[in-house]
Design an enzyme around this catalytic site. Sequence first.
Site, short mmCIF file in Angstrom:
data_model
loop_
_atom_site.label_atom_id
_atom_site.label_comp_id
_atom_site.label_asym_id
_atom_site.label_seq_id
_atom_site.Cartn_x
_atom_site.Cartn_y
_atom_site.Cartn_z
CE1 TYR A 30 25.51 -25.46 -1.36
CE2 TYR A 30 25.43 -27.25 -3.00
CZ TYR A 30 24.48 -26.29 -2.43
OH TYR A 30 23.28 -26.17 -2.72
CD GLU A 37 19.22 -24.55 -6.72
OE1 GLU A 37 19.27 -24.77 -7.87
OE2 GLU A 37 19.81 -25.10 -5.92
CD1 TRP A 76 25.49 -26.69 -6.80
CD2 TRP A 76 24.02 -24.64 -7.17
NE1 TRP A 76 25.66 -25.57 -5.67
CE2 TRP A 76 25.00 -24.58 -5.97
CE3 TRP A 76 23.29 -24.05 -7.91
CZ2 TRP A 76 24.37 -23.63 -4.95
CZ3 TRP A 76 22.91 -22.81 -6.96
CH2 TRP A 76 23.25 -22.97 -5.62
#
Length: 197
Positions: free
Chosen positions: A20, A42, A50
């Site tokens: 990522y 988000e 995250w």
Amino acid sequence: MEADVCRCGWVNTDPLYIDYHDKEWGVPVHDDIRLFEMLTLEGAQAGLSWYTVLKKREHYRKAFDGFDPQQVAAYDEDKIAALLADPGLIRNRLKIRGTVTNAQAFLRVQEEFGSFDRYIWSFAGGAPVLNRWESLKEVPASTPESDAMSKALKKRGFTFVGTTICYAFMQATGMVMDHTTSCFRYFEVQETPAGTK
């Protein structure tokens, strides 16, 4: 993980997280579906890490019809109940309902501006803001731009769009370039064509 490769300090050793960081984070995104996905994820992250959300992303894509805002905006109570019962998701009633609400608001923005992309990128002046942070300690949690975005999105009926969430969204979608200067991606991202991985 290559020992001699320098990455941003927030990356852990999971190949998923490394991938990522190395391929997506900070690359400018101009596709409305991907922008809706990132806004949703988000928001789902609020109060969590995250990394927690990233591990669930593929399941989120399936559960939320590929983040097609047209489909998500039409979810009824039965669909919301099914999502709340899905162990692959973060089963927070406000967040799941908020995704439906946000899809409806997203469609209104698309209708008004022609695309969500055109609207949301205006908060960065239409081009990535290139920062030069030497360490993670320097990276802000929010900025006047994310404050303005948050305020404007709330006014348009979006939820889970506080200024910190908005800034994380700006970082993820390349509206701001926050790879630290020692990270190998710092210069690479600046040379990556928008919308690519």
